[in-house]
Design a protein around this motif. Structure first.
Motif, PDB file in Angstrom:
ATOM      1  N   HIS A   3       0.815  -1.221   0.000  1.00 18.35           N
ATOM      2  CA  HIS A   3       0.000   0.000   0.000  1.00 18.35           C
ATOM      3  C   HIS A   3       0.852   1.276   0.000  1.00 18.35           C
ATOM      4  O   HIS A   3       0.504   2.248  -0.657  1.00 18.35           O
ATOM      5  CB  HIS A   3      -0.929   0.030   1.224  1.00 18.35           C
ATOM      6  CG  HIS A   3      -1.671  -1.241   1.459  1.00 18.35           C
ATOM      7  ND1 HIS A   3      -2.292  -1.923   0.441  1.00 18.35           N
ATOM      8  CD2 HIS A   3      -1.887  -1.971   2.591  1.00 18.35           C
ATOM      9  CE1 HIS A   3      -2.874  -3.016   0.941  1.00 18.35           C
ATOM     10  NE2 HIS A   3      -2.632  -3.064   2.237  1.00 18.35           N
ATOM     11  N   SER A  57       1.007   5.111  -2.326  1.00 19.41           N
ATOM     12  CA  SER A  57       0.911   6.428  -1.678  1.00 19.41           C
ATOM     13  C   SER A  57       2.155   7.254  -1.977  1.00 19.41           C
ATOM     14  O   SER A  57       2.066   8.440  -2.266  1.00 19.41           O
ATOM     15  CB  SER A  57       0.789   6.274  -0.165  1.00 19.41           C
ATOM     16  OG  SER A  57      -0.473   5.781   0.184  1.00 19.41           O
ATOM     17  N   THR A  80       1.850  10.555  -4.621  1.00 21.69           N
ATOM     18  CA  THR A  80       2.025  11.894  -4.063  1.00 21.69           C
ATOM     19  C   THR A  80       3.371  12.504  -4.477  1.00 21.69           C
ATOM     20  O   THR A  80       3.490  13.714  -4.593  1.00 21.69           O
ATOM     21  CB  THR A  80       1.888  11.884  -2.526  1.00 21.69           C
ATOM     22  OG1 THR A  80       2.860  10.992  -1.977  1.00 21.69           O
ATOM     23  CG2 THR A  80       0.508  11.416  -2.107  1.00 21.69           C
ATOM     24  N   HIS A  88      -6.833   0.729  -1.406  1.00 16.51           N
ATOM     25  CA  HIS A  88      -7.059   2.168  -1.524  1.00 16.51           C
ATOM     26  C   HIS A  88      -7.428   2.815  -0.186  1.00 16.51           C
ATOM     27  O   HIS A  88      -7.079   3.969   0.073  1.00 16.51           O
ATOM     28  CB  HIS A  88      -8.124   2.452  -2.592  1.00 16.51           C
ATOM     29  CG  HIS A  88      -7.612   2.184  -3.978  1.00 16.51           C
ATOM     30  ND1 HIS A  88      -8.430   2.058  -5.081  1.00 16.51           N
ATOM     31  CD2 HIS A  88      -6.342   2.005  -4.434  1.00 16.51           C
ATOM     32  CE1 HIS A  88      -7.678   1.814  -6.160  1.00 16.51           C
ATOM     33  NE2 HIS A  88      -6.420   1.776  -5.783  1.00 16.51           N
ATOM     34  N   GLU A 143      -4.243   3.444   1.384  1.00 16.77           N
ATOM     35  CA  GLU A 143      -3.562   4.588   0.766  1.00 16.77           C
ATOM     36  C   GLU A 143      -4.056   5.909   1.338  1.00 16.77           C
ATOM     37  O   GLU A 143      -3.267   6.818   1.624  1.00 16.77           O
ATOM     38  CB  GLU A 143      -3.836   4.598  -0.745  1.00 16.77           C
ATOM     39  CG  GLU A 143      -2.756   3.946  -1.559  1.00 16.77           C
ATOM     40  CD  GLU A 143      -2.969   4.247  -3.033  1.00 16.77           C
ATOM     41  OE1 GLU A 143      -2.927   5.432  -3.423  1.00 16.77           O
ATOM     42  OE2 GLU A 143      -3.180   3.291  -3.791  1.00 16.77           O
ATOM     43  N   GLN A 177      -2.682   6.336   4.854  1.00 16.69           N
ATOM     44  CA  GLN A 177      -1.257   6.674   4.856  1.00 16.69           C
ATOM     45  C   GLN A 177      -1.036   8.134   4.471  1.00 16.69           C
ATOM     46  O   GLN A 177      -0.192   8.824   5.063  1.00 16.69           O
ATOM     47  CB  GLN A 177      -0.513   5.780   3.866  1.00 16.69           C
ATOM     48  CG  GLN A 177      -0.452   4.339   4.312  1.00 16.69           C
ATOM     49  CD  GLN A 177      -0.093   3.373   3.205  1.00 16.69           C
ATOM     50  OE1 GLN A 177       0.396   2.288   3.463  1.00 16.69           O
ATOM     51  NE2 GLN A 177      -0.335   3.741   1.965  1.00 16.69           N
ATOM     52  N   ALA A 178      -1.789   8.598   3.484  1.00 18.86           N
ATOM     53  CA  ALA A 178      -1.616   9.985   3.039  1.00 18.86           C
ATOM     54  C   ALA A 178      -1.989  10.964   4.154  1.00 18.86           C
ATOM     55  O   ALA A 178      -1.292  11.955   4.377  1.00 18.86           O
ATOM     56  CB  ALA A 178      -2.459  10.242   1.788  1.00 18.86           C
ATOM     57  N   GLU A 228      -6.769  12.259  -0.244  1.00 23.63           N
ATOM     58  CA  GLU A 228      -5.675  11.965  -1.183  1.00 23.63           C
ATOM     59  C   GLU A 228      -5.985  12.278  -2.643  1.00 23.63           C
ATOM     60  O   GLU A 228      -5.220  12.962  -3.294  1.00 23.63           O
ATOM     61  CB  GLU A 228      -5.201  10.506  -1.063  1.00 23.63           C
ATOM     62  CG  GLU A 228      -3.916  10.238  -1.824  1.00 23.63           C
ATOM     63  CD  GLU A 228      -3.543   8.765  -1.814  1.00 23.63           C
ATOM     64  OE1 GLU A 228      -4.291   7.941  -1.264  1.00 23.63           O
ATOM     65  OE2 GLU A 228      -2.491   8.446  -2.379  1.00 23.63           O
TER      66      GLU A 228
END
Ligand SMILES: [Zn+2]
Length: 490
Positions: free
Chosen positions: A221, A225, A229, A250, A253, A256-257, A268
């Motif tokens: 994952h 990310s 980014t 997702h 993701e 994490q963002a 995100e």
């Protein structure tokens, strides 16, 4: 009409408004390169290719990033099992990088054949380890992750105190708890629903890198990310992928963002777009069910699922005939029908280019063009757009025969719409590889010969020419004033 897309995040169609027009940033999850590309890969690639082409047609400058996953994708979503690429390398007794490069090349070959445009940037996970480590360090600094025994996990409970978890999939953590079980070797996690950002590698593990937590490799994952980014900033406009990626990939993701960038990550991506599955006779496609179909199998006609080879455009056409959010049921009958429809449409397209302009029009082209573009603007309804082209086949035959008329201006607009939509947006190639003009002249020369033979009552020769042309996929239509032709399925 503005472009409207179905956003999985809000569960509704929304007008597409980019953050920084005319620029659009789009990230789509690419393949994990450990096996032959299959029909599911083809569908995702074609769907997002059409979105990419359509955004460009609408005048946007699109940066399209689609990654290659070449490490860290484990067999189980629960941070368990072998790395898919390492497993293949062990089975084939080759290096992991050979596996990744072999299947990346196969993926490119298959997608090129389907006329899928290459993305602007195609980053690999192994080429972006530094960005992934930097992101994990920042998540640790903010207190949303913990390191244990050389691995790092996202602390879902801690994250939930500040941000909603499950916002994309609509799942709540209570459901996750009910669905999670303590797996062997996972006792180092605080909670079973925490997920790995970094995994400690055993000394024998073939893919490992130095990190602040010891030698290891990234979680699947975090790769997406970090790569999305890094190239597109946070948030960015569009994130795409198959519907099966909504959870956990997702969802992870998004977490994490936000754990890294805070509220600025704003989920995100603004628009989360997901394409549905390909089923085989109504069943999910999988190697274990014995109904796995590789893209190459379609082009070569590999039994038992196919009795003959089909051109790549037949498969592309089949994919376009379904709305991307519906399941696409694959069968040889459906492929055959798509192939026939494709040839028929391309013949009509070629005939349209031969029409001569007249002094007045019997058809309003502009409103028809607007209807076609409106179907695409309505959440990329390629199936409805194709239906509008099919409705025109009889009209174009009449136009060709002079029974319907268009002025120069209308005719040019109609020809332009056919070219722009079928070729530029839907990405359909013409059916033959020899230059179209040479092919056309040769066919028309043979038709002239046959007409002469018929005048001379040499019916044996006339029939021989007709049969020969039929064998080349050219069907003749005899009208009193002249003979016209169309290309049939080969
Ligand atoms: Zn991804």
């Amino acid at each position: 009409m503005p472009l409207r897309l179905y956003n999985t995040l809000t569960r509704q169609k929304e007008e597409f408004i980019p953050l920084h027009p005319p620029y659009v940033g789009m990230y789509v999850c690419g393949p994990t390169v450990y096996g032959e590309p299959h029909l599911g890969h083809a569908r995702a690639a074609v769907v997002f290719d059409v979105l990419y082409r359509f955004l460009r047609f609408l005048g946007y400058k699109v940066r399209y990033v689609r990654n290659i996953t070449d490490v860290g994708h484990l067999e189980s979503d629960a941070d368990e099992g072998e790395d898919k690429i390492l497993k293949k390398a062990r089975l084939e007794q080759i290096e992991p990088i050979e596996v990744a490069q072999r299947y990346t090349a196969m993926y490119h070959q298959a997608m090129d054949a389907l006329n899928v445009l290459r993305p602007s940037i195609e980053p690999t996970a192994t080429g972006h380890i530094a960005q992934q480590i930097a992101m994990i360090e920042r998540i640790l600094e903010q207190g949303y992750a913990y390191a244990v025994n050389g691995s790092v996990y996202l602390d879902v409970e801690r994250y939930r105190q500040d941000f909603p978890y499950g916002i994309l999939s609509g799942r709540n953590v209570e459901e996750l708890i009910a669905g999670s079980r303590e797996l062997e070797g996972q006792s180092e996690k605080k909670n079973p629903w925490d997920f790995a950002l970094w995994k400690r590698a055993e000394p024998t593990h073939l893919m490992q890198w130095d990190s602040p937590w010891g030698r290891g490799y990234p979680g699947w994952h975090i790769e997406c990310s970090a790569m999305s980014t890094h190239y597109l900033g946070v948030p960015f406009d569009i994130h795409g992928g198959g519907i099966d990626l909504i959870f956990p990939h997702h969802e992870a993701e998004i977490a994490q963002a936000h754990a890294c960038f805070g509220k600025d990550a704003h989920y995100e991506a603004r628009y989360w777009i997901h394409n549905n599955f390909v089923t085989i006779h109504g069943q999910k496609m999988s190697k274990s069910l014995g109904n796995f179909i590789a893209v190459e199998d379609v082009f070569t006609g590999k039994p038992p699922h196919l009795s003959r080879a089909y051109p790549p455009m037949a498969l592309r056409f089949l994919i376009l005939q379904a709305h991307y959010r519906s399941t696409l049921d694959f069968s040889e009958e459906a492929l055959q029908a798509a192939s026939r429809a494709y040839y028929r449409l391309m013949s009509t397209h070629a005939r349209l280019e031969e029409v001569a302009p007249q002094s007045y029009s019997t058809f309003a082209v502009q409103p028809w063009r607007e209807r076609v573009l409106a179907t695409l603007e309505d959440d990329l309804n390629t199936a409805a757009a194709l239906a509008l082209f099919f409705e025109q086949t009889d009209f174009i035959l009449k136009l060709y025969r002079g029974e319907e008329k268009l002025t120069q201006e209308d005719l040019q607009l109609l020809q332009r719409t056919w070219r722009e939509v079928l070729e530029d947006i839907l990405g359909l190639r013409r059916p033959i590889s020899v230059p179209w003009q040479s092919w056309k002249h040769m066919v028309e020369f043979l038709i002239d010969l046959r007409t002469r033979a018929r005048h001379e009552k040499n019916y044996a020769l006339a029939d021989a020419i007709r049969d020969k042309l039929k064998g080349l996929g050219v069907k003749l239509l005899d009208f009193p004033e002249r003979t016209i032709w169309e290309q049939e399925e080969e």
